[in-house]
Design a protein around this motif. Structure first.
Motif, PDB file in Angstrom:
ATOM      1  N   VAL A  44       0.838  -1.208   0.000  1.00  0.00           N
ATOM      2  CA  VAL A  44       0.000   0.000   0.000  1.00  0.00           C
ATOM      3  C   VAL A  44       0.871   1.256   0.000  1.00  0.00           C
ATOM      4  CG1 VAL A  44      -1.713   1.295   1.321  1.00  0.00           C
ATOM      5  CG2 VAL A  44      -1.916  -1.181   1.094  1.00  0.00           C
ATOM      6  N   PHE A  45       1.964   1.222   0.821  1.00  0.00           N
ATOM      7  CA  PHE A  45       2.837   2.396   0.869  1.00  0.00           C
ATOM      8  C   PHE A  45       3.494   2.649  -0.488  1.00  0.00           C
ATOM      9  CE2 PHE A  45       3.607   1.470   5.636  1.00  0.00           C
ATOM     10  CZ  PHE A  45       2.384   2.037   5.939  1.00  0.00           C
ATOM     11  N   ASN A  46       3.951   1.585  -1.149  1.00  0.00           N
ATOM     12  CA  ASN A  46       4.578   1.752  -2.468  1.00  0.00           C
ATOM     13  C   ASN A  46       3.581   2.281  -3.489  1.00  0.00           C
ATOM     14  OD1 ASN A  46       7.539   0.546  -2.853  1.00  0.00           O
ATOM     15  ND2 ASN A  46       6.508  -0.591  -1.228  1.00  0.00           N
ATOM     16  N   ALA A  47       2.361   1.769  -3.449  1.00  0.00           N
ATOM     17  CA  ALA A  47       1.348   2.247  -4.394  1.00  0.00           C
ATOM     18  C   ALA A  47       0.989   3.697  -4.111  1.00  0.00           C
ATOM     19  CB  ALA A  47       0.105   1.363  -4.308  1.00  0.00           C
ATOM     20  N   ALA A  48       0.927   4.061  -2.829  1.00  0.00           N
ATOM     21  CA  ALA A  48       0.588   5.441  -2.484  1.00  0.00           C
ATOM     22  C   ALA A  48       1.695   6.408  -2.870  1.00  0.00           C
ATOM     23  CB  ALA A  48       0.306   5.540  -0.988  1.00  0.00           C
ATOM     24  N   ALA A  49       2.960   5.926  -2.866  1.00  0.00           N
ATOM     25  CA  ALA A  49       4.062   6.805  -3.244  1.00  0.00           C
ATOM     26  C   ALA A  49       3.996   7.195  -4.708  1.00  0.00           C
ATOM     27  CB  ALA A  49       5.397   6.117  -2.941  1.00  0.00           C
ATOM     28  N   ALA A  50       3.392   6.344  -5.550  1.00  0.00           N
ATOM     29  CA  ALA A  50       3.283   6.646  -6.981  1.00  0.00           C
ATOM     30  C   ALA A  50       2.078   7.511  -7.297  1.00  0.00           C
ATOM     31  CB  ALA A  50       3.201   5.347  -7.777  1.00  0.00           C
ATOM     32  N   GLY A  51       1.220   7.763  -6.330  1.00  0.00           N
ATOM     33  CA  GLY A  51       0.033   8.576  -6.561  1.00  0.00           C
ATOM     34  C   GLY A  51      -1.195   7.865  -6.055  1.00  0.00           C
ATOM     35  N   PRO A  52      -2.355   8.478  -6.202  1.00  0.00           N
ATOM     36  CA  PRO A  52      -3.587   7.830  -5.741  1.00  0.00           C
ATOM     37  C   PRO A  52      -3.794   6.481  -6.430  1.00  0.00           C
ATOM     38  CG  PRO A  52      -3.980  10.152  -6.214  1.00  0.00           C
ATOM     39  CD  PRO A  52      -2.603   9.847  -6.734  1.00  0.00           C
ATOM     40  N   ILE A  53      -4.189   5.464  -5.619  1.00  0.00           N
ATOM     41  CA  ILE A  53      -4.326   4.100  -6.146  1.00  0.00           C
ATOM     42  C   ILE A  53      -5.454   4.022  -7.160  1.00  0.00           C
ATOM     43  CG2 ILE A  53      -4.812   1.707  -5.487  1.00  0.00           C
ATOM     44  CD1 ILE A  53      -3.506   2.252  -2.818  1.00  0.00           C
ATOM     45  N   GLY A  93      -0.393   0.512 -11.797  1.00  0.00           N
ATOM     46  CA  GLY A  93       0.851   0.767 -11.069  1.00  0.00           C
ATOM     47  C   GLY A  93       0.812   0.186  -9.662  1.00  0.00           C
ATOM     48  N   ALA A  94      -0.351   0.303  -9.027  1.00  0.00           N
ATOM     49  CA  ALA A  94      -0.475  -0.284  -7.685  1.00  0.00           C
ATOM     50  C   ALA A  94      -0.310  -1.793  -7.733  1.00  0.00           C
ATOM     51  CB  ALA A  94      -1.830   0.087  -7.088  1.00  0.00           C
ATOM     52  N   ALA A  95      -0.886  -2.431  -8.769  1.00  0.00           N
ATOM     53  CA  ALA A  95      -0.748  -3.884  -8.899  1.00  0.00           C
ATOM     54  C   ALA A  95       0.695  -4.275  -9.163  1.00  0.00           C
ATOM     55  CB  ALA A  95      -1.654  -4.392 -10.014  1.00  0.00           C
ATOM     56  N   MET A  96       1.395  -3.457  -9.954  1.00  0.00           N
ATOM     57  CA  MET A  96       2.801  -3.754 -10.225  1.00  0.00           C
ATOM     58  C   MET A  96       3.637  -3.698  -8.943  1.00  0.00           C
ATOM     59  SD  MET A  96       3.298  -1.676 -13.812  1.00  0.00           S
ATOM     60  CE  MET A  96       5.050  -2.017 -13.870  1.00  0.00           C
ATOM     61  N   HIS A  97       3.310  -2.750  -8.055  1.00  0.00           N
ATOM     62  CA  HIS A  97       4.023  -2.692  -6.772  1.00  0.00           C
ATOM     63  C   HIS A  97       3.773  -3.946  -5.920  1.00  0.00           C
ATOM     64  CE1 HIS A  97       5.894   1.254  -6.714  1.00  0.00           C
ATOM     65  NE2 HIS A  97       4.806   1.768  -7.307  1.00  0.00           N
ATOM     66  N   ALA A  98       2.645  -4.621  -6.134  1.00  0.00           N
ATOM     67  CA  ALA A  98       2.300  -5.785  -5.303  1.00  0.00           C
ATOM     68  C   ALA A  98       2.891  -7.082  -5.831  1.00  0.00           C
ATOM     69  CB  ALA A  98       0.782  -5.924  -5.210  1.00  0.00           C
ATOM     70  N   VAL A  99       3.400  -7.100  -7.066  1.00  0.00           N
ATOM     71  CA  VAL A  99       3.839  -8.362  -7.668  1.00  0.00           C
ATOM     72  C   VAL A  99       5.023  -8.961  -6.911  1.00  0.00           C
ATOM     73  CG1 VAL A  99       4.864  -9.385  -9.730  1.00  0.00           C
ATOM     74  CG2 VAL A  99       2.934  -7.830  -9.948  1.00  0.00           C
ATOM     75  N   VAL A 100       6.082  -8.197  -6.745  1.00  0.00           N
ATOM     76  CA  VAL A 100       7.297  -8.742  -6.114  1.00  0.00           C
ATOM     77  C   VAL A 100       7.052  -9.142  -4.655  1.00  0.00           C
ATOM     78  CG1 VAL A 100       9.685  -8.239  -5.486  1.00  0.00           C
ATOM     79  CG2 VAL A 100       8.796  -7.493  -7.697  1.00  0.00           C
ATOM     80  N   PRO A 101       6.399  -8.303  -3.826  1.00  0.00           N
ATOM     81  CA  PRO A 101       6.127  -8.760  -2.450  1.00  0.00           C
ATOM     82  C   PRO A 101       5.274 -10.024  -2.388  1.00  0.00           C
ATOM     83  CG  PRO A 101       5.879  -6.387  -2.595  1.00  0.00           C
ATOM     84  CD  PRO A 101       6.034  -6.878  -4.004  1.00  0.00           C
ATOM     85  N   LEU A 102       4.301 -10.125  -3.288  1.00  0.00           N
ATOM     86  CA  LEU A 102       3.467 -11.332  -3.277  1.00  0.00           C
ATOM     87  C   LEU A 102       4.283 -12.564  -3.649  1.00  0.00           C
ATOM     88  CD1 LEU A 102       0.105 -10.056  -4.826  1.00  0.00           C
ATOM     89  CD2 LEU A 102       0.584 -10.652  -2.451  1.00  0.00           C
ATOM     90  N   MET A 103       5.186 -12.424  -4.620  1.00  0.00           N
ATOM     91  CA  MET A 103       6.039 -13.563  -4.970  1.00  0.00           C
ATOM     92  C   MET A 103       6.952 -13.937  -3.796  1.00  0.00           C
ATOM     93  SD  MET A 103       7.125 -13.194  -8.986  1.00  0.00           S
ATOM     94  CE  MET A 103       7.859 -11.568  -8.810  1.00  0.00           C
ATOM     95  N   PHE A 104       7.442 -12.934  -3.091  1.00  0.00           N
ATOM     96  CA  PHE A 104       8.280 -13.216  -1.921  1.00  0.00           C
ATOM     97  C   PHE A 104       7.481 -13.954  -0.835  1.00  0.00           C
ATOM     98  CE2 PHE A 104       9.839 -11.803   2.275  1.00  0.00           C
ATOM     99  CZ  PHE A 104      11.090 -12.392   2.244  1.00  0.00           C
ATOM    100  N   ILE A 105       6.258 -13.495  -0.600  1.00  0.00           N
ATOM    101  CA  ILE A 105       5.414 -14.159   0.401  1.00  0.00           C
ATOM    102  C   ILE A 105       5.114 -15.598  -0.029  1.00  0.00           C
ATOM    103  CG2 ILE A 105       3.119 -14.170   1.442  1.00  0.00           C
ATOM    104  CD1 ILE A 105       5.044 -12.178   2.662  1.00  0.00           C
ATOM    105  N   ALA A 106       4.865 -15.803  -1.313  1.00  0.00           N
ATOM    106  CA  ALA A 106       4.603 -17.159  -1.799  1.00  0.00           C
ATOM    107  C   ALA A 106       5.814 -18.060  -1.579  1.00  0.00           C
ATOM    108  CB  ALA A 106       4.220 -17.116  -3.280  1.00  0.00           C
ATOM    109  N   ALA A 107       7.016 -17.525  -1.843  1.00  0.00           N
ATOM    110  CA  ALA A 107       8.228 -18.318  -1.621  1.00  0.00           C
ATOM    111  C   ALA A 107       8.406 -18.654  -0.142  1.00  0.00           C
ATOM    112  CB  ALA A 107       9.445 -17.553  -2.152  1.00  0.00           C
ATOM    113  N   LYS A 142      -6.433   6.219  -9.269  1.00  0.00           N
ATOM    114  CA  LYS A 142      -6.074   6.802 -10.562  1.00  0.00           C
ATOM    115  C   LYS A 142      -5.148   5.887 -11.356  1.00  0.00           C
ATOM    116  CE  LYS A 142      -6.549  11.658  -9.188  1.00  0.00           C
ATOM    117  NZ  LYS A 142      -5.861  12.964  -9.076  1.00  0.00           N
ATOM    118  N   ASP A 143      -4.344   5.078 -10.664  1.00  0.00           N
ATOM    119  CA  ASP A 143      -3.394   4.206 -11.371  1.00  0.00           C
ATOM    120  C   ASP A 143      -3.424   2.808 -10.750  1.00  0.00           C
ATOM    121  OD1 ASP A 143      -1.457   3.210 -12.991  1.00  0.00           O
ATOM    122  OD2 ASP A 143       0.207   4.347 -12.099  1.00  0.00           O
ATOM    123  N   PRO A 144      -4.487   2.023 -10.968  1.00  0.00           N
ATOM    124  CA  PRO A 144      -4.555   0.676 -10.377  1.00  0.00           C
ATOM    125  C   PRO A 144      -3.498  -0.268 -10.937  1.00  0.00           C
ATOM    126  CG  PRO A 144      -6.364   1.036 -11.904  1.00  0.00           C
ATOM    127  CD  PRO A 144      -5.691   2.369 -11.749  1.00  0.00           C
TER     128      PRO A 144
END
Length: 507
Positions: free
Chosen positions: A118-127, A133-147, A129-131
């Motif tokens: 959420v913090f990474n998505a908020a740093a790029a602007g309102p979520i 970009g927000a999803a792209m910020h969630a990809v790597v953390p989600l892969m890390f959590i899956a691992a 307005k750019d869903p």
């Protein structure tokens, strides 16, 4: 009518799942070396994902912190968040490995990961307005959590295998094709720790076949006896057919063991009671011997003192009597002399008037008579003194003889009493030694009674069984005459077989 024989039960242990062994001809990705390589690749990939996610989110979180007035802490905040996530996940795996899981750590780690997204998505602007970009910020953390979750699953399974608590999973197709029976199967596996799915299925098949055999044997399951219904009744408790059918025999065996233990406890209690009684008798005999010895010593001392006092009293009495007699004789002699002198004086006065010539002769005769009487009195006094001394000597000799006789009698009585006490003590010690030997041999009550009768025959009847009366045996053991006769026969057989009195124990 007998029940149908149950089918053979699988011997696969409950706690060990059935797994296919790894053979040398398996495919390359199933070989141990390939498995280790895949593990290292997964670990390296997870570390790379963590590094990429950290580097990607650091600048965004630092910028967001500066915008919210964090100041110098804005550069440290991203590091704290990512390090906190790693620490929480590591602690979760560590506690699982040591059999002390705490689900709160896992929940907090996922919460902080979501906050990072959420913090990474908020740093790029309102979520909104750019869903994308927000999803792209969630990809790597989600892969890390899956691992991390994959590694956690591996650690949990390894811990369960080490503890023998791993349980096979029920295939999905069974849940789809037979949901309710599958649920019952799953429930039994979980409740009663049936680890192998194959074993659980095999037991279900056995129970089904057993039910069919009961219907074939009795026409209806309800007509079968209770013992035959045990496999069906105990199915809900996770027992196989063979285990359920073995329950009655196991219960009878357990009951028999309990009865045996109770009988052994009773025999041991009786043996301990007899041993305590024998020890008490020995102590009582020893105490009685000490009392008798003290009494004999006191009687001996008292008798000696009494005899000495009586001797001194007799001697004084004899001496007093001798003195009194001597004094009486002296007084009588003096009185006699005075009377004689008075008579002589009167005779002399009369004779003086009649015959003057005979005065001197009469006086001379009187003088000689007085001298003779005086000598006689002295002789009698001396004789009385000699007689008194003789009586005193005889009394002393008699007293000494009586004292010696009393001492001899007391010594003989003491010796006889001592021998009697020692005999009783030895008999009690022999009985105690016999009881200890019987305790070690764990004999039955009838065998103990037979040995006791054998000891009575050897000690009281000179080894002749017929000389020992049945009434004596009956009174000693508290049994009937018929049983006493049997015990005497058993004792005779023991003596014939070489049974002898045990050696007394030494304290």
């Amino acid at each position: 009518m007998t029940t149908a024989a149950p089918p053979v039960v699988s011997t696969v242990p409950r706690s060990v799942p059935t797994t296919a062994p790894v053979v040398s001809g398996a495919r390359w990705w199933r070989r141990p070396d390939a498995m280790r390589l895949l593990g290292w690749v997964a670990i390296g990939g997870g570390a790379a994902l963590a590094g990429i996610g950290f580097s990607g989110s650091y600048s965004a979180l630092a910028k967001l912190g500066s915008e919210h007035g964090f100041g110098w802490f804005a550069g440290v905040f991203p590091i704290g968040v990512d390090v906190g996530i790693v620490v929480l996940l590591t602690l979760d795996l560590f506690l699982i490995r040591h059999r002390a899981p705490w689900p709160v750590l896992r929940l907090l780690a996922h919460t902080f990961t979501l906050a990072t997204i959420v913090f990474n998505a908020a740093a790029a602007g309102p979520i909104r307005k750019d869903p994308v970009g927000a999803a792209m910020h969630a990809v790597v953390p989600l892969m890390f959590i899956a691992a991390v979750e994959a590694g956690r699953r591996l650690v949990v399974r390894a811990a369960r295998i080490a503890d023998g608590k791993t349980v096979d999973r029920i295939p999905l197709h069974r849940w789809i094709l037979a949901p309710w029976p599958t649920w019952l199967l799953y429930r039994r596996m979980r409740l009663w720790s049936i680890a192998s799915y194959a074993t659980a299925v095999e037991w279900e098949q056995e129970r089904t076949v057993y039910r069919v055999m009961l219907i074939r044997e009795y026409g209806d399951v309800d007509k079968a006896p209770q013992e035959a219904l045990l496999p069906l009744t105990m199915a809900q408790y996770g027992l196989s057919v063979d285990e359920a059918l073995a329950l009655p025999a196991r219960a009878e065996e357990a009951a028999a063991k309990r009865r045996e233990r109770a009988e052994e406890d009773r025999v041991e209690a009786e043996a301990r009671a007899e041993k305590r009684e024998a020890l008490a008798q020995i102590e009582q005999l020893r105490t009685a011997a000490e009392v008798e010895r003290a009494r004999a010593e006191a009687d001996a001392l008292t008798g000696a003192a009494k005899a000495a006092a009586e001797g001194r009293t007799a001697q004084a009495r004899i001496e007093a009597q001798a003195g009194a007699q001597a004094a009486q004789r002296s007084a009588e002699a003096a009185e006699h002399a005075a009377s004689a002198e008075a008579g002589a004086l009167q005779s002399a006065t009369a004779a003086a008037a009649l015959r003057k010539a005979e005065e001197d002769k009469a006086a001379a005769l009187e003088t000689r008579r007085r001298n003779a009487e005086t000598e006689k009195t002295a002789a009698e006094t001396e004789a009385a003194a000699v007689e008194a001394r003789a009586r005193i000597t005889a009394a002393k000799a008699k007293e000494a003889a009586e004292e010696k006789a009393r001492a001899v009698d007391a010594a003989a009585a003491e010796e006889a009493h001592k021998r009697a006490v020692e005999t009783r003590a030895r008999a009690a010690e022999i009985e105690l030694a016999a009881l200890e030997m019987e305790d070690r041999a764990k004999l039955k009550p009838s065998e103990r009674d037979a040995r006791r009768v054998a000891r009575m025959i050897l000690t009281d009847a000179a080894g002749d069984p017929e000389s020992l009366a049945l009434k004596t045996i009956s009174d000693a053991l508290g049994i009937s005459l018929s049983i006493a006769s049997d015990r005497r026969k058993d004792a005779a057989a023991l003596i014939t077989g070489g049974y002898a009195l045990p050696a007394p124990t030494t304290s």
